[in-house]
Structure formats: structure tokens, C-alpha cells
Design an enzyme around this catalytic site. Structure first.
Site, PDB file in Angstrom:
ATOM      1  N   HIS A  39     -12.302  25.325  26.373  1.00 49.43           N
ATOM      2  CA  HIS A  39     -11.765  25.352  27.735  1.00 49.43           C
ATOM      3  C   HIS A  39     -12.926  25.402  28.725  1.00 49.43           C
ATOM      4  O   HIS A  39     -13.651  26.387  28.795  1.00 49.43           O
ATOM      5  CB  HIS A  39     -10.855  26.556  27.927  1.00 49.43           C
ATOM      6  CG  HIS A  39     -10.306  26.655  29.317  1.00 49.43           C
ATOM      7  ND1 HIS A  39      -9.508  25.683  29.866  1.00 49.43           N
ATOM      8  CD2 HIS A  39     -10.453  27.607  30.278  1.00 49.43           C
ATOM      9  CE1 HIS A  39      -9.178  26.031  31.105  1.00 49.43           C
ATOM     10  NE2 HIS A  39      -9.753  27.187  31.372  1.00 49.43           N
ATOM     11  N   ASP A  47     -13.911  25.400  32.522  1.00 50.16           N
ATOM     12  CA  ASP A  47     -13.526  25.540  33.929  1.00 50.16           C
ATOM     13  C   ASP A  47     -14.487  24.744  34.801  1.00 50.16           C
ATOM     14  O   ASP A  47     -15.697  25.009  34.772  1.00 50.16           O
ATOM     15  CB  ASP A  47     -13.587  27.006  34.353  1.00 50.16           C
ATOM     16  CG  ASP A  47     -12.518  27.851  33.694  1.00 50.16           C
ATOM     17  OD1 ASP A  47     -11.339  27.531  33.877  1.00 50.16           O
ATOM     18  OD2 ASP A  47     -12.872  28.838  33.008  1.00 50.16           O
ATOM     19  N   ASP A  51      -4.531  27.862  30.867  1.00 55.42           N
ATOM     20  CA  ASP A  51      -5.130  28.855  31.752  1.00 55.42           C
ATOM     21  C   ASP A  51      -4.539  28.948  33.158  1.00 55.42           C
ATOM     22  O   ASP A  51      -4.872  29.883  33.875  1.00 55.42           O
ATOM     23  CB  ASP A  51      -6.645  28.620  31.857  1.00 55.42           C
ATOM     24  CG  ASP A  51      -7.400  29.887  32.222  1.00 55.42           C
ATOM     25  OD1 ASP A  51      -6.867  30.982  31.988  1.00 55.42           O
ATOM     26  OD2 ASP A  51      -8.528  29.778  32.737  1.00 55.42           O
ATOM     27  N   ASP A 105     -13.239  29.837  26.204  1.00 60.51           N
ATOM     28  CA  ASP A 105     -13.994  29.277  27.324  1.00 60.51           C
ATOM     29  C   ASP A 105     -15.376  28.809  26.866  1.00 60.51           C
ATOM     30  O   ASP A 105     -16.145  29.569  26.275  1.00 60.51           O
ATOM     31  CB  ASP A 105     -14.171  30.327  28.421  1.00 60.51           C
ATOM     32  CG  ASP A 105     -12.863  30.679  29.105  1.00 60.51           C
ATOM     33  OD1 ASP A 105     -11.838  30.051  28.780  1.00 60.51           O
ATOM     34  OD2 ASP A 105     -12.868  31.578  29.965  1.00 60.51           O
ATOM     35  N   HIS A 137      -7.625  25.562  38.554  1.00 58.22           N
ATOM     36  CA  HIS A 137      -6.960  26.863  38.640  1.00 58.22           C
ATOM     37  C   HIS A 137      -7.886  28.023  38.985  1.00 58.22           C
ATOM     38  O   HIS A 137      -7.425  29.172  39.062  1.00 58.22           O
ATOM     39  CB  HIS A 137      -6.207  27.159  37.326  1.00 58.22           C
ATOM     40  CG  HIS A 137      -7.077  27.104  36.109  1.00 58.22           C
ATOM     41  ND1 HIS A 137      -7.180  25.972  35.332  1.00 58.22           N
ATOM     42  CD2 HIS A 137      -7.887  28.025  35.538  1.00 58.22           C
ATOM     43  CE1 HIS A 137      -8.005  26.201  34.326  1.00 58.22           C
ATOM     44  NE2 HIS A 137      -8.449  27.448  34.428  1.00 58.22           N
TER      45      HIS A 137
END
Length: 932
Positions: A177, A179, A291, A428, A572
Site C-alpha cells: 500500500h 500512499d 485504507d 504500507d 485518502h
């Protein structure tokens, strides 16, 4: 026989009622909206007799006559009410004089409002929905008992013989994941971690064709793709073709699902999909949202319409997860509330446990699952919080370790309806180091090999992608790609507000960093307008050699960059306001630069479109043909209005309508002289209101004047207005009353009529043809509304209040709303300065408090609603939040309506949980904060 006759009579009665209702609906549709293009031509003329046509014509004439009589009646009623109010309340300050009928270029563009237009929201819950979230929220206790090893759940048991006839299929799905900004900026994350993850992916997947991997964020993937050689690109394409590597969702980011407007959700999805189509020739078919802080049915609908068959969600209130686990409804067809059939159904998998990290994905016991996160092997930088580390798999422990994780797989599978299990393997920014790829893939392969070589264990374990899992799931349950049978339940509703534990409701982010949430909407509106105008200008530029110098290529790049910056901000941790300060500045700078660039695109495109003589076109970057009406200096500053300098020669004002409907809109611009005349695109004088531009609460600045008027614009059309300075202007000046604690004797303003007076217990009144408003003479805040259509008075009290935060370690912040109890009234020792304006276009009340400037504006034209705005400055406050509360005497029956993504309206219900008040699953401390 008697019962049969009763059913027959009852059925006949129902049939008659339905037929009569249909007749009334048709009859009403014929009479109530004679001018509506949606209602005309309902029956083809070829099927109507000449007599019927004449009857229709008479009906239209009658309806028009009724409308005229109705308008006259309303005017008489309003006039009589004004007289009565003047007699009953002579001390009230009444700003209601003046007719505005001459301000309307055409009454036909005002849309008719039918009471039935709003009924769809009350029909929440599609007819075939087996699970309605409103019902779920109603029955849940929202408690949090200790569930054992699965703290938020319950003990899970099973019979070892359950899989004898059909083995358990386990798909372990490796993922990372990433971000696009959070604790680091997008570029810093890419440099430090993301590029290494993707580089390792190409190498490590090719070492063993049994290995699989997934990726979601195309913002990162495209940046990486642009920097790799053709050999790597070919390898990626082979891995995709062979099913080892899958792109899931394929949006520019994994967006938040509460704060974005649906336009931006679609736009970032299109940007990612178009990039994938152009560069990889692939189209994602499964959604992956692990998420976002709560989930919206709008996103499910958009994925369905984008051709998706399946989706996965994770962050759902823990009580909802537990309830679904007990009912085995963690997999369902998600259907829209308005869908009376099944056309919006999309198969959805809800992850059952606390998080998407490895300790919470293999099974219910995180202490066990953490021992199978092989990045946490002793000697590494990450360890297990439960203090039992993983063990590398070898011949001496493989049997025991395989049985341990199989036990978790079996327990997890008991929460679902099939013997197909999904076990994500990631977290993450995982797999940034080559060593982690070896640790995870090699150790898991040893476990798989051992389990699969023992048929008495009745399990088949393997690496897989999300689509591998859904394909096996559909095959197991006999659910086709295009059909939804009764094997899985049908669910309607939303999954807000998210709570991950206790009363930690993630509703703080709904209002975190509102300045940037606003900037997002500004960029969104500029992008839509610029894309449309650019497309039109591109067509025009191709028609003449003279116009070939139009910077189509450069502007296309600016549009693409703006789309991607807007898409990036839907992430997000971006639009939510949950990133670190320096990351927020990076996002803001990107938004700001794109707004500046889109202004250039708008100017260039409008230039080519408004020229009557296309041969006179000349593109010069040093002297732009047009200027925008506002200027923003920095990413964190408020925009300022451009002051248009008037002369006796006309200055041209271009107004663009980017909507596909004809519009009447109030437009306000600043000019340097009050001696102004405005001409419409047809050269006719336009009624204008001149308002003061203020330097503070009570001082008029004569450097500029605001002019406001009603612009009439065609769909997707440009209107060119003319502004001139004249000796004698017919524009009407706004009048002002200023309420002060101690009124001063100051000399009159040289232009505006300004009356100063002391704060008073007498009400301040504003009204238009639709409503009448009462404001407190002491605070200037709204107290009561009268709607003239039904003549009803409604208490509608506006107040401000403070929320503190808990004294615990966890406090209100960017994510959470954790107040310390009831909201405390916003107390002001001295009455605020109140400035009341009255004009022919709008009137307003402005209240100047220490922390907030509060404005309520009532337009005399175009509308049956108020415009409320607050400029807030609480930079001197610590751990306090300022809230505007609206209290009314409306009997809402513990429910209210709210929107999702500007796309649909839902009902949410109030629920009391002792020390909490909740709406839907959105709770606040027993205060008046509503967080939905």
C-alpha cells in the site's frame, strides 16, 4: 373459499387504486408543468386524434392561466402579510421594499420544483435489498466487549472434518500500500521507497512463475514507468499477461470516499484507466480500497459503471464487521438505494478484522498471524508487538508452522459462505527491499508446498491476485460475472462513520483543513470549464491557418497536469487533511499552480472563441488578451478580486457557463468607479446593485466598488457584457445599517447611505418573495424563518459553540472527533458589530465576532435558500474546535438527509448510546455535533 374471495376482493381493490393513481399522476403531469420540456410530448402525436390535440392545447392554456392567477394571488398574499407584519411589529427594521421583476431576463429558465422531485430519498432501500444499513445501525448495540484473541469479535471454532468433501482454497495476495503523500511528500516517498518496490517486483516475480503481486496507485506507477527502459517495460507486460502481476482499481490514487465530489472521483479513475490503456493495454476489473476511512456507495456505483465486477473494502465500523461476521454477510452484492432491479449490483468483499496489515489478515489471532510476517524475523527493523517473533521455515518446523497458519485460515473461512479464502499479505510501503521479497515468498512457498503435499489436510494454498480470488469465489458459488443469484445477500446503504476501536469515530477528517477542501472544489470547477472551452477552441483553431498558432499542445499538457494534481489530491490522506504539514503545503502548491495554469487555458481558449473576425487572431504570451476577475498570490492565501478600471470606452466582461443547463446567476465584480453602466450581450442595460467594499467592519474603502447583477447564460455558453463609466448611473446603491455597542457620531459617507445605531433587542428582518428572516438585534444571528409558500414560521436558530477534546492520550485531531463532553456556548462579552445591507439584488447580515465573521445572504432573485458563509480564524486556540449549530423546531423524527459525494442523498437516523449521540454509525459525544 371465503379466504380466496377475500384475496380476490383485496387484489381487485389494490389494482383499482394503482390504476387510479397512475391516472392522477398522468393528469397531474399534464397540468402542473405546461412549460417543462420533460413533460411535453409524452404521447406521440401520431396516436392522438385532432380532438385530443385541441384538448391538450386548451389544457396548456388553462394551466398557463392558472399559473398567472397563482402568481397574482401570491403577490396579494405577500403584500397583505407585509402590511400585517408592519402593523404587528413596527419596531422591526424591515428590508423588503423594491421590486425585482425587471431583473429577470427570462422567467422560463427558472426550473419548476415539484414536491415529488425529493421523494426518492424517502424511498431509501431498494426493493430487493436483503441487508439495509439503516436497519443494521438500528439493531447494533455499538458495544465493544472483549472477544478474546479477536478483540473486536468472538471465538471461532470448527470441525476438522468440514473440508473432507471440499478442500479449502487459500489465495495469499501479496501487495504494497503506497500512499501518494502522508508522512512524506509524493516525490519523497517515490524516491525513498516506491521506485524500489516496483524495481524489485520486476526482478523477483520473474524468479518464480508461482509468485503474484498487485498494485493500485497509477500516480506512482506512471512516474516509475516514465523512468524505466524498454526491457523492463516488456517484462511488466509479460507479467501482466501471465497473470503474475495485476493492476487493481487503477485510479490515479486510492481516493477518500467521503470528502471528494463525484466529478473528481470519476476524473481520477479515468486518468488512471486512460494511462493504463495507452501504456499497458489493460483494463482493471477488481476494486481494492483498503485504507479509505469509511466507504460510500457512490464509489461502488462508479466502479460498476466503469465495468468492474468485484470490489474489496476494509475500513468499516468494527461493530458492523462483527455483526456481518456472525451472519456470514461479509461478502455481498452492493446495490444502490434507488435501484429497483439489480443493474447496480457489484460483488463486494469486506475484510473482517482490524487492519489490512499481516497480523490482521491471515486469521482472527494477530499474535499468531504476526509470526507469519517474515519481514519481522529477528534481526530486522520491525518486530511483533506480541513479542513472539516469526521463525524462518525449514524442514524441522514446517509441519508445526503450516498447521498453525492453516488453523488461522480455517477459522477465518468460517466467517464466509464458501470454502474460498482471501489472505492479503502486505502493508504500507512493503517489499521496498529485495530481502523482504525473499523472506516472504520463499517462506510462504515452503508452507504452501507442505500443505498441498498432504491431501489429508484438505487445503490448496497458493499465491494469487485479487481477480484470482474472485474468479474462484464466483465459480464456487455459481455466480456469473453478469448475474447475482441468491447465494450472497444484497446490501444497500453506506459505511460511515468509521470507528476502528472504542468510540474513536473518524469524523474529524470531515472538516480537517477546510481551506484545502475548498481549494479542491475551486480547481475542480476550473478544470471542467477549461476542458470544455479548450475543446471548443481546438475545433476553431483547426479552421484557419491564422489560428494555428493557438498553443494547443502546451495547453493540453497543462490540462493533463491539472487533472493529475486534482486526482492526486483525492488521495485518502490528502483531501482528508490527514497528512503532515509540509505534505499539505506540497499538495496546496500543486493545486495552486494548476489553478494558475488553468486560468491561462481559459484565457487562451476564450480569446479564440469570442473573436468575430477570426483573421484578427494574434497570440502573444507577453500580453494576454483577457484577465481573470480574481488573483491568488500564494497557495495558502485567500483570493482577491481584480478591480476593473472603467472609462467611457467599454470594458468587456466575459462570463462562462460550464453547465449543460441554461442559467440565471448573480455575478459580482469589483470596479473602480460607482458611475457604472452595464450592457447585456444584446446591448441592453442591465439592472445593477452597487455595494461597498469594506476595510474592516465599519470603514468603506472607496478604492473599489462591488457591482452585482443577474447574468443570463445559455448552456455551455459565453456571455460578453460591457462595462462603462458614465456621468449619471442608473445603478442602485445598497443601503447599510451598522449596529455597534456604542454608536458613534461620524460624518456621512460621501456615497452610501450608512446608519449607525446601538445593538438592540429589536429584530432585524430580511425578506424576498420566497421567505422572511428574523435575526437577533444583539447577536445578528438567525432566529426564525417564514416560508411564504405555506405561510409557516419555523424556529431556525444559528449559534456558535466550542468543542474541547478529551484529557486522554487520544484526542480530537485530523482523524478523530473526541470531544470532552457537551459543546460549550460561544460566549461574547460584548455584542458583535453587525452590518446589515439591503440591495435590489441581495441583502445580507454580517456579524463580526472575535473568531469568526458570519454572513447570511438572501438573494432577491433566483432562489428559495440562504447563502451562509463563515471566515474563521482560530489560530490562537489550542485543542478547541469552533462549530456552527443550527437548531430548529422541525419535527424530523430523529432523521435527516445528507448527501454522498454531491451525487446522491441518503437518510441517516439519530441513535442514543448513553454518553454518545449517533446518526447512522456516526457518533459524537453527547453534544450537538453531527458527524455523518
Amino acid at each position: 373459499m371465503k379466504l380466496s374471495r377475500q384475496f380476490t376482493v383485496f387484489g381487485s381493490a389494490v389494482f383499482c387504486v394503482v390504476i387510479f393513481s397512475l391516472y392522477l399522476m398522468l393528469d397531474r403531469g399534464h397540468f402542473d408543468h405546461p412549460k417543462s420540456p420533460r413533460r411535453e410530448g409524452t404521447f406521440p402525436k401520431g396516436q392522438l386524434s385532432i380532438l385530443q390535440e385541441k384538448i391538450d392545447h386548451l389544457e396548456r392554456l388553462l394551466a398557463e392561466n392558472n399559473e398567472i392567477i397563482s402568481n397574482i394571488r401570491d403577490s396579494v398574499i405577500n403584500l397583505s402579510e407585509s402590511v400585517k407584519d408592519g402593523q404587528k411589529n413596527p419596531e422591526a427594521i424591515n428590508f423588503s421594499q423594491g421590486s425585482v421583476s425587471e431583473l429577470f431576463p427570462s422567467a422560463s429558465v427558472l426550473p419548476a420544483v415539484d414536491s415529488e422531485d425529493c421523494l426518492f430519498a424517502s424511498k431509501s432501500g431498494s426493493h430487493g435489498s436483503g441487508v439495509q444499513m439503516l436497519d443494521v445501525y438500528d439493531i447494533l448495540p455499538f458495544d465493544n466487549p472483549d472477544g478474546g484473541v479477536w478483540k473486536q469479535g468472538f471465538d471461532i471454532t470448527y470441525n476438522e472434518n468440514e473440508w473432507n468433501s471440499e478442500p479449502l482454497q487459500v489465495f495469499v495476495v501479496p501487495h504494497s500500500h503506497n500512499d501518494p503523500g502522508w508522512l512524506k511528500t509524493f516525490d519523497d516517498y517515490f524516491r525513498d521507497q516506491t521506485q524500489h518496490i516496483l524495481n524489485n517486483m520486476v526482478i523477483k516475480l520473474q524468479e518464480d512463475n508461482r509468485r503474484k503481486f498487485m498494485w493500485s496507485e497509477i500516480s506512482y506507477f506512471s512516474k516509475w514507468w516514465d523512468g524505466i527502459d524498454s526491457q523492463k517495460k516488456d517484462a511488466v507486460k509479460r507479467l501482466i499477461k501471465d497473470g503474475q502481476f495485476e493492476i487493481v482499481t487503477g485510479g490515479w490514487v486510492m481516493p477518500d470516499e467521503a470528502s471528494p465530489h463525484y466529478f473528481s472521483l470519476i476524473d481520477q479513475l479515468i486518468e488512471g484507466h486512460q494511462w493504463l490503456e495507452k501504456n499497458l493495454g489493460v483494463k482493471p476489473k477488481s476494486g481494492w480500497a483498503i485504507d479509505p476511512f469509511g466507504h460510500s456507495p457512490t464509489m461502488a456505483y462508479l466502479l460498476k459503471r466503469a465495468g468492474f465486477s468485484n470490489m474489496l473494502i476494509q475500513r468499516v465500523h468494527y461493530s458492523v464487521k462483527k455483526h456481518f461476521a456472525t451472519q456470514k454477510t461479509l461478502e455481498f452484492f452492493w446495490r444502490q438505494n434507488w435501484d429497483l432491479g439489480s443493474s447496480t449490483d457489484i460483488l463486494c468483499h469486506m475484510m473482517p478484522f482490524y487492519s489490512y496489515d499481516v497480523p490482521h489478515t491471515c486469521g482472527p489471532d494477530p499474535k499468531i498471524c504476526c509470526q507469519f510476517d517474515f519481514k519481522r524475523l529477528p534481526g530486522g527493523r520491525v518486530s511483533c508487538p506480541w513479542r513472539v517473533p516469526p521463525e524462518a521455515i525449514h524442514a524441522g518446523n514446517v509441519q508445526h508452522r503450516a498447521w498453525m497458519i492453516l488453523d488461522q485460515y480455517r477459522k477465518k473461512s468460517k466467517l464466509f459462505r464458501t470454502k474460498v479464502l482471501l489472505a492479503p499479505l502486505g502493508d504500507d510501503f512493503r517489499y521496498a527491499e529485495s530481502s523482504e521479497w525473499d523472506q516472504q515468498y520463499q517462506n510462504y512457498q515452503k508452507l504452501f508446498d507442505y500443505m498441498n503435499s498432504h491431501p489429508e489436510w484438505h487445503v490448496k494454498a497458493q499465491f494469487g491476485t485479487l481477480s484470482d480470488y474472485f474468479e474462484a469465489l464466483r465459480k464456487e458459488s455459481n455466480v456469473g460475472e453478469k448475474s447475482s443469484n441468491s447465494f450472497f445477500p444484497v446490501l444497500s446503504g453506506d459505511f460511515f462513520t468509521y470507528a476502528d476501536r472504542d468510540h474513536h469515530y473518524w469524523s474529524g477528517y470531515f472538516t480537517s483543513r477546510p481551506f484545502y477542501k475548498r481549494l479542491d472544489r475551486v480547481l475542480e470547477s476550473y478544470l471542467r470549464a477549461a476542458e470544455i472551452l479548450y475543446s471548443m477552441a481546438l475545433v476553431q483553431s483547426s479552421k484557419s491557418e491564422k489560428m494555428s498558432v493557438f498553443p494547443s499542445v502546451d495547453n493540453y499538457k497543462l490540462l493533463t497536469e491539472a487533472r493529475r494534481n486534482l486526482g492526486l489530491f483525492q488521495h485518502h490522506d490528502a483531501i482528508t487533511g490527514t497528512s503532515k504539514d509540509w505534505v499539505v503545503v506540497d499538495y496546496g502548491t500543486r493545486l495552486f499552480h494548476s489553478i494558475m495554469n488553468l486560468k491561462k487555458v481559459l484565457i487562451d481558449s476564450a480569446h479564440i472563441l469570442i473573436l468575430k473576425d477570426k483573421g484578427a487572431y494574434n497570440y502573444d504570451t507577453s500580453t494576454p488578451f483577457l484577465k481573470m476577475d480574481d488573483v491568488q498570490s500564494f497557495q495558502d492565501s485567500l483570493p482577491r478580486k481584480t478591480v476593473i478600471k472603467l472609462t467611457s470606452q467599454p470594458r468587456y466582461l466575459l462570463i462562462y457557463n460550464p453547465m449543460e443547463q441554461e442559467r440565471l446567476s448573480v455575478v459580482s465584480v469589483n470596479v473602480n468607479s460607482p458611475r457604472v453602466k452595464l450592457l447585456s450581450p444584446l446591448g441592453k442595460p442591465v439592472a445593477v446593485q452597487i455595494s461597498a467594499v469594506w476595510d474592516g467592519a465599519t470603514t468603506v474603502s472607496h478604492e473599489a466598488y462591488q457591482i452585482s447583477f443577474v447574468a443570463h447564460l445559455p448552456p455551455l455558453g459565453l456571455g460578453v457584457y460591457q462595462l462603462l463609466e458614465v456621468q449619471s448611473s442608473e445603478a442602485v446603491l445598497a443601503d447599510y445599517n451598522i449596529y455597534l455597542r456604542n454608536s458613534r457620531q461620524e460624518k456621512p459617507d460621501r456615497l452610501f447611505k450608512i446608519k449607525e445605531m446601538q445593538n438592540s433587542v429589536d429584530n432585524i428582518i430580511l425578506e424576498n418573495s420566497y421567505m422572511k428572516l428574523w435575526f437577533s438585534g444583539m447577536s445578528g444571528l438567525l432566529e426564525k424563518i417564514n416560508t411564504k409558500e405555506d405561510g409557516k414560521n419555523r424556529q431556525m436558530k444559528v449559534e456558535f459553540a466550542w468543542y474541547g477534546t478529551t484529557s486522554n492520550r487520544d484526542k480530537s485531531g485530523a482523524y478523530l472527533f473526541l470531544p470532552d463532553g457537551d459543546a460549550k456556548p460561544y460566549i461574547f462579552t460584548d455584542p458583535p458589530t453587525i452590518r446589515v445591507a439591503h440591495g435590489r439584488i441581495f441583502s445580507e447580515v454580517v456579524c463580526f465576532f472575535h473568531h469568526v465573521t458570519h454572513t447570511i445572504r438572501l438573494y432577491k432573485v433566483q432562489g428559495q435558500s440562504l447563502e451562509v458563509s463563515n471566515v474563521v480564524d482560530i489560530r490562537g486556540e489550542y485543542n478547541r474546535e469552533l462549530a456552527m449549530r443550527i437548531s430548529s423546531d422541525i419535527n424530523s423524527q430523529n432523521r435527516f438527509y445528507t448527501d454522498l459525494n454531491g451525487y446522491q442523498v441518503i437518510i441517516v437516523y439519530y441513535k442514543s448510546l448513553g454518553s454518545l449521540e449517533c446518526f447512522g454509525a456516526g457518533c459524537a459525544s453527547k453534544a450537538h455535533g453531527i458527524n455523518v
